[in-house]
Each structure stands twice: as structure tokens, then as C-alpha cells.
Write a protein that holds these residues in place. Structure first.
Motif, PDB file in Angstrom:
ATOM      1  N   ASP A 127       0.800  -1.226   0.000  1.00  0.00           N
ATOM      2  CA  ASP A 127       0.000   0.000   0.000  1.00  0.00           C
ATOM      3  C   ASP A 127       0.832   1.275   0.000  1.00  0.00           C
ATOM      4  N   LEU A 128       2.151   1.144  -0.050  1.00  0.00           N
ATOM      5  CA  LEU A 128       3.028   2.308  -0.152  1.00  0.00           C
ATOM      6  C   LEU A 128       3.430   2.506  -1.604  1.00  0.00           C
ATOM      7  N   THR A 129       3.805   3.738  -1.942  1.00  0.00           N
ATOM      8  CA  THR A 129       4.402   3.958  -3.259  1.00  0.00           C
ATOM      9  C   THR A 129       5.843   3.465  -3.204  1.00  0.00           C
ATOM     10  N   VAL A 130       6.451   3.345  -4.364  1.00  0.00           N
ATOM     11  CA  VAL A 130       7.848   2.911  -4.442  1.00  0.00           C
ATOM     12  C   VAL A 130       8.737   3.837  -3.616  1.00  0.00           C
ATOM     13  N   GLU A 131       8.547   5.148  -3.777  1.00  0.00           N
ATOM     14  CA  GLU A 131       9.375   6.118  -3.043  1.00  0.00           C
ATOM     15  C   GLU A 131       9.132   6.028  -1.545  1.00  0.00           C
ATOM     16  N   GLU A 132       7.866   5.936  -1.124  1.00  0.00           N
ATOM     17  CA  GLU A 132       7.552   5.830   0.306  1.00  0.00           C
ATOM     18  C   GLU A 132       8.162   4.578   0.909  1.00  0.00           C
ATOM     19  N   TYR A 133       8.099   3.488   0.172  1.00  0.00           N
ATOM     20  CA  TYR A 133       8.641   2.222   0.684  1.00  0.00           C
ATOM     21  C   TYR A 133      10.155   2.335   0.890  1.00  0.00           C
ATOM     22  N   PHE A 187       8.697   4.847 -11.719  1.00  0.00           N
ATOM     23  CA  PHE A 187       7.590   4.297 -10.933  1.00  0.00           C
ATOM     24  C   PHE A 187       7.586   4.824  -9.498  1.00  0.00           C
ATOM     25  N   ALA A 188       8.272   5.920  -9.239  1.00  0.00           N
ATOM     26  CA  ALA A 188       8.435   6.438  -7.879  1.00  0.00           C
ATOM     27  C   ALA A 188       7.100   6.646  -7.166  1.00  0.00           C
ATOM     28  N   LYS A 189       6.082   7.107  -7.898  1.00  0.00           N
ATOM     29  CA  LYS A 189       4.792   7.420  -7.278  1.00  0.00           C
ATOM     30  C   LYS A 189       3.766   6.288  -7.444  1.00  0.00           C
ATOM     31  N   ARG A 190       4.191   5.180  -7.998  1.00  0.00           N
ATOM     32  CA  ARG A 190       3.257   4.068  -8.208  1.00  0.00           C
ATOM     33  C   ARG A 190       3.188   3.192  -6.957  1.00  0.00           C
ATOM     34  N   LEU A 191       1.979   2.713  -6.637  1.00  0.00           N
ATOM     35  CA  LEU A 191       1.830   1.790  -5.525  1.00  0.00           C
ATOM     36  C   LEU A 191       2.581   0.489  -5.807  1.00  0.00           C
ATOM     37  N   VAL A 192       3.210  -0.045  -4.786  1.00  0.00           N
ATOM     38  CA  VAL A 192       3.990  -1.267  -4.933  1.00  0.00           C
ATOM     39  C   VAL A 192       3.126  -2.409  -5.472  1.00  0.00           C
ATOM     40  N   ARG A 193       1.872  -2.476  -5.048  1.00  0.00           N
ATOM     41  CA  ARG A 193       0.995  -3.561  -5.481  1.00  0.00           C
ATOM     42  C   ARG A 193       0.741  -3.553  -6.986  1.00  0.00           C
ATOM     43  N   ASN A 194       0.949  -2.401  -7.617  1.00  0.00           N
ATOM     44  CA  ASN A 194       0.681  -2.277  -9.047  1.00  0.00           C
ATOM     45  C   ASN A 194       1.910  -2.510  -9.926  1.00  0.00           C
ATOM     46  N   LEU A 195       3.036  -2.895  -9.316  1.00  0.00           N
ATOM     47  CA  LEU A 195       4.242  -3.203 -10.080  1.00  0.00           C
ATOM     48  C   LEU A 195       4.182  -4.635 -10.600  1.00  0.00           C
ATOM     49  N   SER A 196       4.797  -4.871 -11.756  1.00  0.00           N
ATOM     50  CA  SER A 196       4.920  -6.235 -12.269  1.00  0.00           C
ATOM     51  C   SER A 196       5.897  -7.020 -11.398  1.00  0.00           C
ATOM     52  N   GLY A 197       5.940  -8.340 -11.617  1.00  0.00           N
ATOM     53  CA  GLY A 197       6.839  -9.179 -10.819  1.00  0.00           C
ATOM     54  C   GLY A 197       8.293  -8.775 -10.970  1.00  0.00           C
ATOM     55  N   GLY A 198       8.693  -8.438 -12.196  1.00  0.00           N
ATOM     56  CA  GLY A 198      10.071  -8.046 -12.428  1.00  0.00           C
ATOM     57  C   GLY A 198      10.444  -6.757 -11.722  1.00  0.00           C
ATOM     58  N   TYR A 199       9.523  -5.780 -11.735  1.00  0.00           N
ATOM     59  CA  TYR A 199       9.812  -4.507 -11.064  1.00  0.00           C
ATOM     60  C   TYR A 199       9.695  -4.630  -9.549  1.00  0.00           C
ATOM     61  N   GLN A 200       8.869  -5.524  -9.053  1.00  0.00           N
ATOM     62  CA  GLN A 200       8.859  -5.787  -7.613  1.00  0.00           C
ATOM     63  C   GLN A 200      10.194  -6.378  -7.177  1.00  0.00           C
ATOM     64  N   GLN A 201      10.768  -7.238  -8.030  1.00  0.00           N
ATOM     65  CA  GLN A 201      12.076  -7.810  -7.703  1.00  0.00           C
ATOM     66  C   GLN A 201      13.158  -6.739  -7.732  1.00  0.00           C
ATOM     67  N   LEU A 258      12.656  -3.647  -6.996  1.00  0.00           N
ATOM     68  CA  LEU A 258      12.439  -2.878  -5.770  1.00  0.00           C
ATOM     69  C   LEU A 258      13.005  -3.626  -4.578  1.00  0.00           C
ATOM     70  N   GLY A 259      12.851  -4.955  -4.575  1.00  0.00           N
ATOM     71  CA  GLY A 259      13.429  -5.754  -3.501  1.00  0.00           C
ATOM     72  C   GLY A 259      14.940  -5.623  -3.443  1.00  0.00           C
ATOM     73  N   ILE A 260      15.574  -5.588  -4.608  1.00  0.00           N
ATOM     74  CA  ILE A 260      17.024  -5.389  -4.643  1.00  0.00           C
ATOM     75  C   ILE A 260      17.375  -3.976  -4.193  1.00  0.00           C
ATOM     76  N   ALA A 261      16.549  -3.003  -4.579  1.00  0.00           N
ATOM     77  CA  ALA A 261      16.799  -1.613  -4.180  1.00  0.00           C
ATOM     78  C   ALA A 261      16.803  -1.470  -2.661  1.00  0.00           C
ATOM     79  N   GLN A 262      15.831  -2.103  -1.977  1.00  0.00           N
ATOM     80  CA  GLN A 262      15.805  -1.993  -0.518  1.00  0.00           C
ATOM     81  C   GLN A 262      17.020  -2.667   0.125  1.00  0.00           C
ATOM     82  N   ALA A 263      17.595  -3.658  -0.576  1.00  0.00           N
ATOM     83  CA  ALA A 263      18.752  -4.359  -0.023  1.00  0.00           C
ATOM     84  C   ALA A 263      20.038  -3.546  -0.120  1.00  0.00           C
ATOM     85  N   ILE A 264      20.084  -2.591  -1.069  1.00  0.00           N
ATOM     86  CA  ILE A 264      21.336  -1.851  -1.268  1.00  0.00           C
ATOM     87  C   ILE A 264      21.206  -0.368  -0.945  1.00  0.00           C
ATOM     88  N   ILE A 265      20.058   0.072  -0.452  1.00  0.00           N
ATOM     89  CA  ILE A 265      19.833   1.501  -0.270  1.00  0.00           C
ATOM     90  C   ILE A 265      20.820   2.136   0.704  1.00  0.00           C
TER      91      ILE A 265
END
Length: 306
Positions: A92-98, A129-143, A145-152
Motif C-alpha cells: 500500500d506504499l508507493t515505491v518512493e515511500e517504501y 515508478f516512484a509514485k506508483r503503488l507497490v501492489r501495481n508493479l509487475s513481478g520483475g519490477y517488484q524484484q 524494488l526488492g534489490i533496491a531496498q537491499a542496497i539503499i
């Protein structure tokens, strides 16, 4: 000599009465991609969880940049980024908020968060996709984002658990390129049981089977673990198989398509030179000769004794 980022010493762990891993030791330098390879249930997840400080081992020690994980877990974890098999996303967060949330969870100074979020979105190709809700990302872009949180937070050591699992071929290629880019500045541990993933992505391999480390070395050393014992030969005027079998050291001949043959030989026999000499002398018109390496499947089977 390249500086060591991770040092694992005599790691052992058991759940109840059953040992999951026994006496595992290895080191990871400051750059490159290390594959943690093994069958399902071999102990890969246990090793990852201990190295990341999720569980405490029954025995042994883990050092991250020289910091003892047992004694100073918070300090050690500052240098680690972790992507579990299921990315810990907040739908329920946007990519940037997350990513702002992840930076705060990593205890990053507030003044550094905005730049870190901007940089990691750019690096992982998700800025648009900074303002897009995480739930609306495709599987590849969710992955991604998962890598992004690991290296932020700019960790020295990044752990990725099955990062291409469930992705389509194009998404897999994109994630592989991203991982290789990350490995230029960070040490990466990539856990997988997919042999092709190891071959095209990793520089080094640690293979675990039944809780024990059965191989540690470069991808080339892994490829050559089983000594090659066959040649692929193309001859325009090939003799009968029986004549090839008479060459000293040849133990078998298999006819393939297109004037090609598989010539099997005993160890330490210079069959290639003998084939070239025989071809010239007998007019076989040999046009190609290649040493056939063992398949990854056969190497995996040999190491796992299956």
C-alpha cells in the motif's frame, strides 16, 4: 590480496536434534558474485540466515568486515543488505515511500535519505515508478524494488535468495545485469539451486550438500571438477568406428550427426595429437576437434553423490 568482507568459521547449526549444517568455513572478498549452490534442503537457507544474523548458530562464528556477528550483531548488520526469496514489500506504499521506510529501518541519517532513495531508484531502473503503488508493479519490477531496498544503505555485502525465481526470460536477463552491476562495488552472495543461473552469473561457488561444504572455488574450477574424457571430432572422410577404436587410449566411439563423432579416451592419453596425426596419414580430413567438458548436471551429481 583482495580484502575479505565475510569470514565464516566452522559454522554448525541444528534444529532440535537434527544437524542442518556441520563445520562450514569460507571467505568472501570485497567484489564479485559468489553462488551458494545446493539441492533443496541442503542447508543454504540456514547458512544465509546465520550470515545475515537472523538466527544464532549452534557453533562457529561469522565476521562481517571483521565484526563478530555474535558479539556485535547491530554493527555487523549495518554492512549487510538482504533480499529474501519473497521480497519484504509493503503493497500500500508507493515505491518512493517504501524506500524511505527502508532507509529509516536501516537507521540512515535523515539528511542522507532523499539522495539515497533517488540514487537507488536510478540504479535499479525504477525511478519512473516512484509514485506508483507497490501492489501495481509487475513481478520483475517488484524484484528490482526488492534489490533496491537491499542496497539503499550502501552495504558492503549483499545477500540475494533466488532473485530470479518466477520471472520471465526477459526479466531474468534484466535482473542478472543488475546483479552484475551491483557486484562491481559490493560482494554478492547469490543463493540458488538453478545450475544455469550459477554458470552465467557467478564468479565463485560454495556448494553445500547434506549440511556440509562439498566445493569452494571459481566457476572455472567447478566446470573442470570432473576431468574431461571425450573429444568431439568432425571428419569429412571418417573411417569406420572400429578403426578409431584401435587408436591407443581410445575406449569408445559414438557417431553423431553431420560427420561428427564423440571419441572417449582413458585419462592422461594424448588422443587429440594421435587423431590429428592419424587423420593426416590416412586421409580422414579432420576439420574440427574439441575437448568436451562435463555438463553442470553431471558435476552437480558428482559433488552431491547422486
Amino acid at each position: 590480496m583482495e580484502k575479505t568482507v565475510v569470514k565464516v568459521e566452522n559454522l554448525s547449526h541444528r534444529y532440535s536434534v537434527q544437524w542442518a549444517i556441520r563445520d562450514i568455513s569460507f571467505e568472501i572478498p570485497s567484489r564479485g558474485i559468489h553462488g551458494l549452490l545446493g539441492s533443496n534442503g541442503a542447508g543454504k537457507s540456514t547458512v544465509m540466515n546465520i550470515v545475515c544474523g537472523v538466527i544464532k548458530p549452534t557453533g562457529g562464528n561469522v565476521f562481517i568486515k571483521g565484526i563478530d556477528m555474535r558479539r556485535h550483531p547491530v554493527d555487523a548488520k549495518r554492512h549487510i543488505g538482504f533480499l529474501p526469496q519473497r521480497p519484504p514489500l509493503h503493497a500500500d506504499l508507493t515505491v518512493e515511500e517504501y524506500l524511505v521506510h527502508c532507509a529509516a529501518a536501516r537507521l540512515m541519517p535523515t539528511r542522507e535519505v532523499a539522495k539515497a532513495v533517488s540514487d537507488v531508484m536510478e540504479r535499479c531502473g525504477i525511478r519512473h515508478f516512484a509514485k506508483r503503488l507497490v501492489r501495481n508493479l509487475s513481478g520483475g519490477y517488484q524484484q528490482r524494488l526488492g534489490i533496491a531496498q537491499a542496497i539503499i544503505h550502501g552495504p558492503d555485502f549483499v545477500v540475494l535468495d533466488e532473485p530470479t525465481n518466477g520471472l520471465d526470460p526477459n526479466q531474468i536477463m534484466e535482473i542478472r545485469h543488475l546483479i552484475k552491476d551491483i557486484a562491481r562495488e559490493h560482494a554478492v552472495l547469490l543463493s540458488t539451486h538453478i545450475l544455469s543461473e550459477v554458470q552465467v552469473t557467478c564468479d565463485y561457488i560454495q556448494m553445500i550438500e547434506e549440511g556440509k561444504l562439498v566445493f569452494a572455488g571459481t566457476i572455472d574450477e567447478f566446470d573442470n571438477y570432473i576431468t574431461p574424457n571425450s573429444l568431439l571430432v568432425t571428419m569429412m572422410e571418417a573411417p569406420p568406428e572400429e578403426e578409431l577404436r584401435l587408436l591407443p587410449g581410445v575406449v569408445g566411439v559414438e557417431t553423431l550427426q553431420g560427420n561428427r563423432y564423440r571419441v572417449k579416451f582413458a585419462n592422461e592419453q594424448n588422443i587429440a595429437e594421435q587423431l590429428v596425426e592419424a587423420s593426416v596419414a590416412r586421409g580422414w580430413r579432420l576439420t574440427d576437434i574439441t575437448l568436451e567438458k562435463s555438463s553442470l548436471d553431471s558435476i552437480f551429481s558428482a559433488l552431491s553423490k547422486r
